[in-house]
Motif scaffolding. Sequence first.
Motif, short mmCIF file in Angstrom:
data_model
loop_
_atom_site.label_atom_id
_atom_site.label_comp_id
_atom_site.label_asym_id
_atom_site.label_seq_id
_atom_site.Cartn_x
_atom_site.Cartn_y
_atom_site.Cartn_z
N TYR A 76 31.06 76.00 33.74
CA TYR A 76 29.67 76.44 33.56
C TYR A 76 29.60 77.95 33.80
O TYR A 76 30.37 78.50 34.60
N ALA A 100 24.96 78.18 35.96
CA ALA A 100 24.91 77.33 34.77
C ALA A 100 23.93 77.85 33.74
O ALA A 100 23.58 77.14 32.79
N LYS A 102 20.84 78.30 33.94
CA LYS A 102 19.59 77.54 33.92
C LYS A 102 18.38 78.36 34.38
O LYS A 102 17.25 77.87 34.33
N ARG A 104 17.52 79.14 37.35
CA ARG A 104 16.90 78.58 38.56
C ARG A 104 17.56 79.08 39.84
O ARG A 104 16.86 79.44 40.80
N ASP A 235 22.33 71.39 37.14
CA ASP A 235 21.31 70.83 36.27
C ASP A 235 20.02 71.63 36.30
O ASP A 235 19.06 71.32 35.57
N GLY A 236 19.96 72.63 37.19
CA GLY A 236 18.76 73.45 37.30
C GLY A 236 17.61 72.74 37.98
O GLY A 236 16.45 73.07 37.76
N ARG A 237 17.95 71.79 38.86
CA ARG A 237 16.92 71.01 39.54
C ARG A 237 16.77 71.44 40.99
O ARG A 237 17.61 72.13 41.55
#
Length: 265
Positions: A76, A100, A102, A104, A235-237
């Motif tokens: 990633y 990644a 994302k 975030r 996952d950007g969570r």
Amino acid sequence: MIDTHCHILPGLDDGALDEEHSLEMARAAVSDGITGIVATPHDIPGLYSFDVDKVNEKLAILNNRLEKEGIKLLLYPGSEVALAPELEHRHANNGLLTIAGKGRHLLVELPTEEIPPYAGDVFYKLQLRGLTPVIAHPERNLAVLQQPAWVQEMMERGMLIQLSAPSITGLFGKKVQYLAGELARRGWVHLVASDAHSAGKRGPRLHMARKTLGGFLTAEALSWLFDTNPQLIVDGREVKQFEEGYWLKRKAPVSWLARLRGENG
């Protein structure tokens, strides 16, 4: 396991020298049980030239090479950004590469010897822009060694804390190892990464750190540090603090942490 901090991309910093070296690191990672790596070349203006497009290009080439070689590892994009007052401005101009990609989480490295007086302000401004700073290996910072409660303060203000596996296993000395264990014992940690720079002594290995922390952390806590949170981040969570009461083993055996506590007074 997913390794969220690794200098595996070739020829960008003090990590992998060339593509073959990157492949050696990848094989070492797979043999250790790592299935994914966030490639985090240093982003230090004046020392390592950083270009987002160049990073993504090298990442795509290496991912293709891994597939051809049958190495089951997914890379990633990412970076390890040196803490500096201008990070907010750089983010506004799309000059930072998040974990990644994302948008975030941003991996940020402190200076070696100090906690700059502007650190909290920079972190806060990044948060206002929707970023969550992930502080890389604070246990190796000399000022944090003297005032570890700073880590708790940053955690309570919404920053994420990432320990390095070599710190936990003792590669950087007993004082750093003790602090890493103490931060983990107190629950002031969100994830563990390798910060690998080679295939050898500084290789992408997490298993031994996991085993070491297993001397006093529960299986649930280990899964949280090495599996769940790294996956959430790529996952950007949102990453959440582990539930209190499920962190330490109720009857943890006398371990290296207790011995180190005695050695460090």
